[in-house]
Every structure is written in C-alpha cells, then in structure tokens.
Motif scaffolding. Structure first.
Motif, short mmCIF file in Angstrom:
data_model
loop_
_atom_site.label_atom_id
_atom_site.label_comp_id
_atom_site.label_asym_id
_atom_site.label_seq_id
_atom_site.Cartn_x
_atom_site.Cartn_y
_atom_site.Cartn_z
N ASP A 239 -21.52 -7.44 66.00
CA ASP A 239 -21.88 -9.62 66.75
C ASP A 239 -21.00 -10.14 66.50
OD1 ASP A 239 -22.80 -10.64 69.32
OD2 ASP A 239 -24.13 -11.44 67.84
N CYS A 240 -21.04 -10.34 64.90
CA CYS A 240 -20.36 -11.14 64.17
C CYS A 240 -19.05 -11.56 64.68
CB CYS A 240 -20.95 -11.42 62.69
SG CYS A 240 -20.28 -12.59 61.85
N ALA B 283 -16.78 -10.30 66.57
CA ALA B 283 -16.48 -10.34 67.21
C ALA B 283 -16.69 -11.67 68.01
CB ALA B 283 -17.47 -9.10 68.89
N LYS B 284 -17.70 -12.48 67.82
CA LYS B 284 -17.94 -13.90 67.94
C LYS B 284 -16.43 -14.32 67.51
CE LYS B 284 -22.44 -14.22 68.93
NZ LYS B 284 -23.91 -14.98 68.30
N ALA C 194 -13.37 -13.70 69.30
CA ALA C 194 -13.45 -14.49 70.07
C ALA C 194 -12.40 -15.94 70.15
CB ALA C 194 -14.24 -15.07 70.87
N MET C 195 -13.05 -16.90 68.34
CA MET C 195 -12.91 -18.58 68.28
C MET C 195 -11.55 -17.90 67.92
SD MET C 195 -16.05 -18.74 66.44
CE MET C 195 -14.98 -20.90 65.56
N GLY D 172 -9.26 -16.19 71.54
CA GLY D 172 -9.82 -16.58 72.86
C GLY D 172 -10.50 -15.38 73.12
N GLY D 173 -10.82 -15.44 74.60
CA GLY D 173 -11.45 -14.35 75.54
C GLY D 173 -12.19 -14.15 74.41
N THR D 174 -13.18 -12.60 75.56
CA THR D 174 -14.41 -12.01 75.06
C THR D 174 -13.84 -10.94 74.32
OG1 THR D 174 -14.60 -11.36 77.56
CG2 THR D 174 -15.58 -13.49 77.05
N PRO D 175 -13.27 -10.42 73.30
CA PRO D 175 -13.30 -8.96 72.44
C PRO D 175 -14.62 -8.52 72.80
CG PRO D 175 -12.64 -10.46 70.67
CD PRO D 175 -13.03 -11.79 72.31
N GLN D 176 -14.46 -7.23 73.08
CA GLN D 176 -15.16 -5.99 72.94
C GLN D 176 -15.26 -5.11 72.20
OE1 GLN D 176 -16.77 -4.75 76.41
NE2 GLN D 176 -16.07 -6.36 78.04
N ASN E 77 -7.63 -5.98 76.12
CA ASN E 77 -7.91 -7.46 75.59
C ASN E 77 -6.20 -7.98 75.64
OD1 ASN E 77 -8.04 -10.49 74.68
ND2 ASN E 77 -10.61 -9.77 74.13
#
Length: 408
Positions: free
Chosen positions: A9-10, A12-13, A16-17, A20-24, A47
């Motif tokens: 989870d960390c 992925a955030k 994203a920072m 960009g976007g919301t990588p899964q 992505n």
C-alpha cells in the motif's frame, strides 16, 4: 511492524506521487531479504503513467532496530542514504552499462526503495555451486565483463556521485562528512590485520608486508578508482539476461582492484561458495581486462594485472581476519560495519584461536585462493606469498578451517 500489505500500500502511494495516476500493485511475492529487510515483487496493472510491468519493493526495518535512542542518523539510515545515492547515480548511466535496476521511488522516513524488476535468474551462489565446469566458466566470464563494464563506464564519475550525495544529505539535514566517515575504512582494516598477525606471532615476510602496505596506500589514490558496490556477495549478483548487481548500501567510488580480488578469493565473508579455480580465474580476469583496457591500457598486460592484484588479495585476507575476529562479539551484519578504530593492538595468540570452525573455514577459503593464485602465475615475488599463505593455512586448519573449493 511492517507487513506485506502495508508495504504494498505504501509503495503504491509512493509511485502515485512520483509518476501520477493510481498504480495498482498485485500478486505480491516475497523474495526474501537480508536480515529483517523485506523484499517483495509485485505486478503492476496497466498504467499510462508507469511503464513497468512489475516492481520490487525493498522495505528496511525501523531504525534503530535495537530500540536504543541515538543522536543523529544511525548506521542503517546512513547506509540507506548511500544506497539511494548509488541508485540515483547508476540511473544516469546508459541502459547497456547500468549495473543494476532502476530506482523508481523512495522514502527515507518509511525506509523504502522501489526498484525496477531485474527479472528471474540464478544468483551467483547457485552459479558457483554448479557441477558443470563449462557453465561455471561461462558465468564467471560474464561476471568479468559486467564488472569491467561497470568500472570502465563509471571512471571519472566521482564528482557527479558526490553532487548527488550532497543534495541527498542537504535534503535530510545530514552533514555529507557523516556519510564519508561511516564508510568502510579499508586502509585501517588492512593495518589492523597486520597488527593482529604480529600479535599472534605470525611471521609476515617483508614482501608480503610490502603488498599489505600497498593495499592500504592504494586507498588514497584516484587513478584506479570507479563506482563499486563493495559488498560483492554471490547473493547480491544475479545472472539473468545479463549480470545484475544488487544491494548498494556500501557503494561508493573506490579502488576497483578490490572488487576484482573479492571475486578471485571467493567473496570474503561468504562461506557458502568456493573460490574460483585457476582456469576460472584466468577466464574472469581476461574478460574483465577486455572491458577496462580502453580506460586503463596497462591492463592489456596480463602479467602486470596479476602482479597488481596481489596487494588487494593480501588486503582481503587481512581485512577478513579482522572482521571475523570482531565478529566473535558481533553479528555478521554488524561485523561488516567496522569503520574507524583506534584499537589496533591485540594481546596474545588466543585472538586467532577464538575463530569458530565456520569462521576459520571462511578465511581458509580466501587464504587457499591466494595460495593457488601465487603458485599458478609466474612471478618471483609470489614465492614469499605462497609460503606465508601456507603457514596461515596450517594455523586455520588447527581451528577446524578447511577451504571450500571445486575439486578437479
């Protein structure tokens, strides 16, 4: 307490920072790690912002890991900064010359690195334990080329590396000299090894002592210096489509001859693999020389290469003795973190006698490799080295130390 789910989870955030976007990130796979570190491979859902199809997450334990309160950065934090800077530096290299994966994102406070996936392959522990001599020979030839390519490509890059180091230190409020002072002090360890030998009444031939002094003095020279991970252990070297070097927490710009010598003597302080055979050693050195000769023309003379390598070979034996000696009072990980010490006097022959059979075998593998190197390559000065290593081998044998090597 870090868990896989929290780490993913960390990561992925952080991605994203960074992109960009919301990588899964899905299908986490535990790759294991050194000590309490956690290393996880994840797939990346398609992505447009991130081209990687899989990434590797490296999460280090909380600092300080022993629960003690300390002022200033801990040794682990300094190692993490050094590793980040090393990856930032190698990221700038051309893809065909890049020695390891790309650093995609990081967070010092969360003790996390996110790297490109180097892919599946054999690590060199598996390679060096192969029974097939031809396969091992091919692998060590590839290792020689990869190591030489890294050395040649990074020659002259110290200022760029230091600039990245200063920026990273400024970002985290750390004096750059703190990083420098925390580095392995090779010259000091070599000199301590000489003192430990003498305190144990081990006679050191003047020629061997000259090689030891040369090993220490080389650390102040810049003509043979390039980027080196230093912590060259088989588990940190992968053979995929190419040879990939991992784990840069001790990376810096140093005398590259110590990298070459480290491979020849069977990766000091790694007791799981044998040293190279004489034939493998020649293959490795020839491949390495071919890659670096356009930068260091003197390496085209094989006899000269062999002669120049004896100093770092002796240096590794002395350094290993000191690290293993102190390892009686520390963990293996801590014993690699010896920096500067004024304690260069030892008492009595009992010091070497404190080595465990495993430690003695570890050092015996190194000493045996140097002994075979001295006997195999014609050089009038090597006779004294062979006598010295022969005596040291007998001392280690009394401690239960038996060298690990491939039998013909």
């Amino acid at each position: 307490m870090h868990t896989v789910d929290k780490a993913v989870d960390c990561a992925a955030k952080l991605l994203a920072m960074r992109f960009g976007g919301t990588p899964q990130l899905t299908h986490p796979e535990d790759l294991g790690g050194s000590g309490a570190s956690m290393v996880i491979r994840c797939r990346v859902a398609p992505n447009p912002f991130l081209q990687e199809r899989s990434v590797v997450i490296k999460q280090l334990p909380d600092f300080p890991s022993d629960g003690e309160q300390v002022d200033g950065p801990t040794a682990d934090e300094l190692a993490l900064i050094r590793e980040i800077v090393a990856y930032q530096y190698t990221n700038t290299l051309p893809e065909h010359s890049r020695p390891g994966p790309l650093l995609l994102a990081y967070d010092v406070e969360k003790h996390m690195l996110i790297l490109s996936d180097a892919g599946d392959g054999l690590n060199f522990t598996d390679v060096l334990l192969m029974n097939d001599a031809d396969e091992r020979k091919t692998a060590v030839r590839k290792l020689g080329r990869a190591l030489g390519r890294m050395h040649a490509t990074t020659y002259g890059g110290a200022e760029s590396y230091n600039t990245l180091l200063r920026r990273q230190c400024q970002k985290h409020g750390i004096n750059p000299s703190t990083i420098v002072d925390s580095d392995i002090d090779i010259a000091n360890l070599v000199r301590e090894g000489v003192n430990l030998m003498e305190a144990n009444d081990v006679h050191i031939d003047p020629i061997v002592l000259q090689y030891a002094n040369e090993a220490a003095e080389r650390q102040g020279r810049f003509d043979f210096r390039s980027f080196t991970p230093f912590d060259l252990t088989p588990d940190n070297i992968m053979l995929t489509k190419q040879v990939v070097f991992l784990d840069y927490e001790w990376a810096s710009f140093r005398d590259i001859a110590f990298d070459v010598a480290s491979v020849i003597v069977g990766f000091p302080q790694d007791h799981s693999t044998p040293a190279l055979t004489e034939e493998e050693c020649t293959e490795f050195l020839s491949a390495w020389s071919a890659e670096v000769s356009h930068v260091w023309p003197e390496t085209r003379d094989f006899d000269r290469v062999v002669d120049k390598l004896m100093a770092p070979l002796i240096g590794w034996a002395l350094m290993s003795l000191v690290m293993l000696h102190r390892g009686n009072k520390m963990s293996r990980k801590a014993s690699r973190r010896i920096q500067h010490s004024s304690d260069t006097r030892y008492r009595g022959a009992a010091d070497i006698a404190l080595l465990t059979p495993e430690q003695a075998s570890d050092l015996a593998t190194t000493v045996d490799a140097i002994h075979r190197f001295a006997l195999h390559y014609p050089n009038p000065r090597f006779e004294a080295v062979a006598k010295f290593t022969g005596i040291l081998s007998q001392i280690l044998a009394r401690q239960g130390g038996h060298p690990m090597r491939h039998e013909p």
